[in-house]
Scaffold this motif. Structure first.
Motif, short mmCIF file in Angstrom:
data_model
loop_
_atom_site.label_atom_id
_atom_site.label_comp_id
_atom_site.label_asym_id
_atom_site.label_seq_id
_atom_site.Cartn_x
_atom_site.Cartn_y
_atom_site.Cartn_z
N LYS A 278 -1.43 6.20 -3.26
CA LYS A 278 -1.03 5.84 -4.63
C LYS A 278 0.49 5.96 -4.71
CE LYS A 278 -5.16 5.41 -6.72
NZ LYS A 278 -5.79 6.49 -7.48
N VAL A 282 3.23 4.89 -9.64
CA VAL A 282 1.92 4.96 -10.30
C VAL A 282 1.66 6.37 -10.80
CG1 VAL A 282 -0.57 4.79 -9.93
CG2 VAL A 282 0.95 3.01 -9.03
N LYS A 285 3.83 7.15 -13.91
CA LYS A 285 3.29 6.52 -15.12
C LYS A 285 2.02 7.22 -15.58
CE LYS A 285 5.29 1.91 -14.71
NZ LYS A 285 5.04 0.46 -14.53
N GLN A 286 1.22 7.67 -14.62
CA GLN A 286 -0.01 8.40 -14.96
C GLN A 286 0.33 9.69 -15.70
OE1 GLN A 286 -2.57 8.96 -11.57
NE2 GLN A 286 -4.24 9.81 -12.77
N LYS A 504 -5.26 2.66 -18.64
CA LYS A 504 -4.80 1.27 -18.57
C LYS A 504 -4.46 0.74 -19.97
CE LYS A 504 -6.26 -3.20 -16.67
NZ LYS A 504 -7.38 -3.91 -15.99
#
Length: 513
Positions: A278, A282, A285-286, A504
């Motif tokens: 990952k 990513v 942002k998570q 999302k």
């Protein structure tokens, strides 16, 4: 915040709110409502922000907050540092104001000269106050206006930023204002900064291999990048650049698997490689998505509460604001999601009936009855006043115990006869209610302060099939939440998969993606 000082000052000032006044923060510099209105003609701000600014100065009887006759107060560098940290942490330049930057620099360079410029000091004062309320709205309330649209039904408490600014401008040098966010937010922000530093240095290495499984004793060139990745994230403690799968790497892989919610076998399989690969962007942002959610929950949690984290498939039990234990749970499938809300656990039911929801009757029970007329009898079920229900017993779908916290989603905690699912690493199998792996232990824990109940009495009832209701007093708060990134009680950063695609959906709100 300092209290009201009753001693007379050289200049008598009557304040609209004496709780923010003292000889310590008194200043002869004043502003008026006309100047504030004139300022907003050229400086864009929402109506709510303008109202906050007007309210702030009305309560101070229009005294300056950020400057006095000596120049900038300690609050200015304190807040300006917070502002810059926010911009770096969240890569958000929306609060950057070139005029504010230049005015602060001018004031710091030559305070005496700056204080002679009446328009400049008024502009700096109002820019700081306006920017403060814009900042707090983003940093502490969140960028998303209505979490209900994102399927989040835990009530949000309104935060008082007037009081926060009162505290900030009353500080002496070296003091800091406690941010109006909970401890989980603060911990995750620290991890975000660490990952920003990793990102700045090139990010996390990619693991490329045609092997589907690597175990201790194997050798493979991809292990160099595995070790480097785990070194950067703190899972691997030594800087080993060899291609060999060592015992120390097994332990590092297990730590990583624990943080990802994977089976902790110390083997590098496809699931582990997928998590290793990952990208750092990513992960960042998570973390930001989950920090947004953390802004919505109370700053101070109750002394005692239960917390179910849906993507983690875990129930956490807190006492005196500290986690005392936790257990595995099974949550709703993507098609029958477990709702996100807060309730108050008020009742334990031993040997419960299961009133089958209409949707399950229609989609599952009736088709099975049409195939087998004896289906109800074989499954210890009956129809009472048109309601399909399963009688108490060891094979009841709710098991031997259920826990009620009244809510509009018809969700509760319960036992289950299907114990094997708790051993799965991903446990989204239910129709929405939450199955708990240790229902008896939870029941006894909730009844520990009730002298009329003990272990023997509970067990004697569980040996029967007689339904028994037990009231829980006082009620215990239950939070059903959704976090895919958090820092656990051991200080470890955890990540989980976005099983309901709610990350999302929220990311689209935050990043426009």
């Amino acid at each position: 915040m300092t209290g009201c000082n009753k001693k007379k000052n050289k200049k008598k000032v009557v304040l609209a709110d004496e709780s923010v006044y003292s000889s310590q923060n008194f200043t002869d510099l004043l502003i008026d409502s006309v100047a504030i209105n004139t300022f907003f003609k050229t400086s864009a701000a929402s109506d709510s922000i303008q109202n906050e600014v007007h309210q702030f100065y009305t309560r101070r009887n229009y005294q300056f907050a950020w400057l006095n006759k000596g120049g900038l107060t300690h609050a200015v560098p304190n807040f300006y540092s917070q502002l810059q940290n926010y911009s770096r942490d969240f890569a958000d330049s929306s609060l950057k104001n070139n005029l504010l930057d230049s005015l602060i620099m001018a004031a710091q360079t030559d305070e005496k000269k700056f204080l002679l410029q009446e328009n400049s000091i008024r502009q700096l004062e109002l820019l700081l106050t306006t920017t403060f309320f814009k900042y707090t709205e983003k940093a502490y309330s969140g960028t998303t206006k209505d979490p209900i649209d994102l399927e989040w039904f835990i009530p949000r408490k309104k935060k008082n930023y007037q009081v926060l600014l009162d505290s900030l401008v009353s500080l002496t040098k070296g003091e800091n204002v406690q941010e109006p966010v909970n401890q989980y937010y603060i911990l995750l922000k620290e991890k975000l900064r660490q990952y920003r530093a990793i990102q700045k240095k090139g990010g996390l290495p990619t693991v490329i291999t045609d092997k589907k499984l690597l175990v201790v004793g194997d050798s493979n060139t991809c292990l160099v990048n595995v070790k480097q990745h785990l070194l950067l994230t703190g899972d691997f403690k030594i800087n080993d650049t060899t291609i060999y799968f060592t015992d120390s790497l097994v332990r590092a892989v297990q730590r990583f698997q624990h943080r990802m919610g994977l089976l902790e076998n110390g083997k590098i399989n496809l699931a582990t490689i997928a998590e290793l690969n990952k990208p750092i962007d990513v992960r960042i942002k998570q973390m930001m998505v989950n920090m947004e959610r953390l802004r919505w929950i109370p700053v101070e949690m109750e002394n005692e509460y239960l917390l179910v984290n849906i993507p983690e498939f875990r129930l956490h039990i807190f006492e005196n604001k500290k986690q005392v234990w936790q257990m595995n749970v099974v949550v709703g499938k993507a098609a029958t999601k477990t709702s996100i809300f807060k309730g108050n656990l008020s009742q334990i039911v031993l040997n419960p009936y299961w009133n089958v929801p209409t949707s399950i009757v229609k989609n599952e029970i009736l088709p099975k009855i049409s195939q087998n007329p004896n289906y109800l009898a074989r499954n210890n079920m009956e129809i009472v006043d048109g309601v399909y229900r399963q009688k108490p017993g060891k094979n009841n779908s709710l098991g031997k115990i259920k826990f009620l916290f009244p809510n509009s989603f018809s969700i509760y905690l319960h036992d289950t006869p299907s114990k094997g699912l708790f051993g799965e690493s991903k446990r989204a199998f239910s129709h929405g209610c939450i199955r708990v792996s240790e229902p008896r232990k939870l029941a006894l824990y909730l009844l520990r302060k009730d002298a009329s109940w003990n272990e023997e009495k509970v067990d004697n009832i569980l040996k029967t099939d007689n339904m028994t209701n037990i009231m829980v007093r006082p009620t215990v708060p239950v939070y059903i939440a959704y976090f895919t990134a958090w820092v656990d009680i051991s200080g470890q950063l955890n990540f989980r998969n976005d099983i309901y695609d709610l990350d999302k959906k929220l990311a689209k709100e935050i990043f426009g993606e």
